[in-house]
Scaffold this motif. Structure first.
Motif, PDB file in Angstrom:
ATOM      1  N   UNK A   1       0.808  -1.180  -0.053  1.00 51.45           N
ATOM      2  CA  UNK A   1       0.222  -0.307   0.009  1.00 51.45           C
ATOM      3  C   UNK A   1       0.917   1.301   0.085  1.00 51.45           C
ATOM      4  N   UNK A   2       0.287   2.216  -0.570  1.00 49.56           N
ATOM      5  CA  UNK A   2       1.193   3.554  -0.810  1.00 49.56           C
ATOM      6  C   UNK A   2       1.820   3.912   0.752  1.00 49.56           C
ATOM      7  N   UNK A   3       1.151   3.922   1.696  1.00 50.77           N
ATOM      8  CA  UNK A   3       1.788   4.444   2.835  1.00 50.77           C
ATOM      9  C   UNK A   3       2.979   3.671   3.371  1.00 50.77           C
ATOM     10  N   UNK A   4       2.641   2.303   3.151  1.00 52.69           N
ATOM     11  CA  UNK A   4       3.883   1.345   3.535  1.00 52.69           C
ATOM     12  C   UNK A   4       4.980   1.548   2.598  1.00 52.69           C
ATOM     13  N   UNK A   5       4.681   1.555   1.369  1.00 56.76           N
ATOM     14  CA  UNK A   5       5.736   1.709   0.334  1.00 56.76           C
ATOM     15  C   UNK A   5       6.519   3.097   0.426  1.00 56.76           C
ATOM     16  N   UNK A   6       5.672   4.134   1.044  1.00 51.60           N
ATOM     17  CA  UNK A   6       6.407   5.344   1.366  1.00 51.60           C
ATOM     18  C   UNK A   6       7.405   5.152   2.264  1.00 51.60           C
ATOM     19  N   UNK A   7       7.087   4.722   3.404  1.00 53.48           N
ATOM     20  CA  UNK A   7       8.094   4.356   4.284  1.00 53.48           C
ATOM     21  C   UNK A   7       9.272   3.336   4.033  1.00 53.48           C
ATOM     22  N   UNK A   8       8.922   2.640   3.018  1.00 55.30           N
ATOM     23  CA  UNK A   8      10.195   1.527   2.617  1.00 55.30           C
ATOM     24  C   UNK A   8      11.213   2.429   1.761  1.00 55.30           C
ATOM     25  N   UNK A   9      10.323   3.368   0.861  1.00 56.25           N
ATOM     26  CA  UNK A   9      11.361   4.171  -0.102  1.00 56.25           C
ATOM     27  C   UNK A   9      11.987   5.130   0.837  1.00 56.25           C
ATOM     28  N   UNK A  10      11.329   5.743   1.851  1.00 52.69           N
ATOM     29  CA  UNK A  10      12.283   6.696   2.703  1.00 52.69           C
ATOM     30  C   UNK A  10      13.311   5.969   3.377  1.00 52.69           C
ATOM     31  N   UNK A  11      13.125   4.734   3.980  1.00 54.35           N
ATOM     32  CA  UNK A  11      14.253   4.229   4.269  1.00 54.35           C
ATOM     33  C   UNK A  11      15.473   3.553   3.386  1.00 54.35           C
ATOM     34  N   UNK A  12      15.169   3.707   2.441  1.00 59.41           N
ATOM     35  CA  UNK A  12      15.963   3.412   1.213  1.00 59.41           C
ATOM     36  C   UNK A  12      16.790   4.486   0.810  1.00 59.41           C
ATOM     37  N   UNK A  13      16.350   5.730   1.569  1.00 63.48           N
ATOM     38  CA  UNK A  13      17.414   7.163   1.307  1.00 63.48           C
ATOM     39  C   UNK A  13      16.477   7.970   0.244  1.00 63.48           C
ATOM     40  N   UNK A  14      15.560   7.768  -0.428  1.00 62.75           N
ATOM     41  CA  UNK A  14      14.980   8.639  -1.404  1.00 62.75           C
ATOM     42  C   UNK A  14      14.291   9.763  -0.499  1.00 62.75           C
ATOM     43  N   UNK A  15      14.185  11.075  -1.197  1.00 61.04           N
ATOM     44  CA  UNK A  15      13.810  12.381  -0.585  1.00 61.04           C
ATOM     45  C   UNK A  15      12.234  12.206  -0.708  1.00 61.04           C
ATOM     46  N   UNK A  16      11.564  12.932   0.417  1.00 59.54           N
ATOM     47  CA  UNK A  16      10.186  12.988   0.610  1.00 59.54           C
ATOM     48  C   UNK A  16       9.599  13.626  -0.680  1.00 59.54           C
ATOM     49  N   UNK A  17      10.137  14.577  -1.220  1.00 60.51           N
ATOM     50  CA  UNK A  17       9.361  15.070  -2.514  1.00 60.51           C
ATOM     51  C   UNK A  17       9.342  14.166  -3.651  1.00 60.51           C
ATOM     52  N   UNK A  18      10.435  13.509  -3.788  1.00 56.07           N
ATOM     53  CA  UNK A  18      10.511  12.208  -4.835  1.00 56.07           C
ATOM     54  C   UNK A  18       9.631  11.267  -4.480  1.00 56.07           C
ATOM     55  N   UNK A  19       9.513  10.899  -3.272  1.00 57.18           N
ATOM     56  CA  UNK A  19       8.667   9.954  -3.063  1.00 57.18           C
ATOM     57  C   UNK A  19       7.234  10.288  -3.411  1.00 57.18           C
ATOM     58  N   UNK A  20       6.744  11.340  -2.961  1.00 62.00           N
ATOM     59  CA  UNK A  20       5.480  11.777  -3.056  1.00 62.00           C
ATOM     60  C   UNK A  20       4.989  11.945  -4.369  1.00 62.00           C
ATOM     61  N   UNK A  21       5.755  12.432  -5.314  1.00 59.89           N
ATOM     62  CA  UNK A  21       5.652  12.596  -6.703  1.00 59.89           C
ATOM     63  C   UNK A  21       5.310  11.098  -7.305  1.00 59.89           C
ATOM     64  N   UNK A  22       6.347  10.220  -6.997  1.00 65.90           N
ATOM     65  CA  UNK A  22       6.337   8.904  -7.421  1.00 65.90           C
ATOM     66  C   UNK A  22       5.011   8.157  -6.887  1.00 65.90           C
TER      67      UNK A  22
END
Length: 171
Positions: free
Chosen positions: A20-41
């Motif tokens: 789900x997007x919320x969990x995916x967002x946390x995983x992406x953040x843990x991988x070091x992606x920036x919040x703005x990139x994560x939100x856009x993706x």
């Protein structure tokens, strides 16, 4: 954003395997992606899911491709007539550029994209920032459309979409 999409593609082989997007967002953040990139993706992926949701696909007998079927019975939605021609708007021409439009035409001629999938690819490309869209970015978009619909491109198509021409050696 495209780095995030590549990460999602590489780590979740099918769209329905993606969390789900919320969990995916946390995983992406843990991988070091920036919040703005994560939100856009995540927004782009959500819109991709919406674009492909409810689009029934009919797998061809040889399993090499899929056809977008009608959203309502008896009606050919998204499927152009055999003698139809796609005319790109000025905005599409400016945003996609000649190289990307040529590549879309190549994919159609090769049977990789039918009319319905082509329209989804163009719509998702138009939803990206930057002008014109780079060819490598368009290839990622094509991969993500296939990923979202569950269509697995054959090995040669996958090679064309994933392999950069700069690294190729002419024989």
């Amino acid at each position: 954003m495209f780095e995030v999409l590549v990460f999602v593609y590489e780590n979740y082989w099918r769209g329905n395997a993606c969390p789900e997007p919320e969990q995916l967002g946390r995983k992406l953040s843990a991988q070091g992606f920036e919040d703005e990139e994560i939100r856009a993706a995540l927004q782009w992926l959500d819109e991709l899911s919406f674009a492909t949701q409810g689009v029934p696909l009919q797998q061809q007998a040889d399993a090499s491709s899929a056809t977008v079927l009608a959203r309502t019975p008896g009606e050919a939605a998204l499927a152009p007539a055999a003698d139809s021609m796609r005319i790109y708007s000025a905005a599409e021409q400016d945003h996609l550029g000649a190289e990307c439009l040529g590549f879309v035409h190549f994919l159609e001629a090769a049977g990789v994209l039918n009319g319905g999938l082509r329209e989804i690819v163009i719509e998702r490309a138009m939803a990206t920032a930057g002008q014109p869209v780079a060819l490598d970015e368009l290839k990622i978009i094509v991969l993500m459309v296939h990923w979202s619909t569950g269509i697995e491109p054959d090995a040669l198509v996958l090679d064309e979409l994933c392999d950069g021409r700069r690294d190729r050696i002419a024989h």
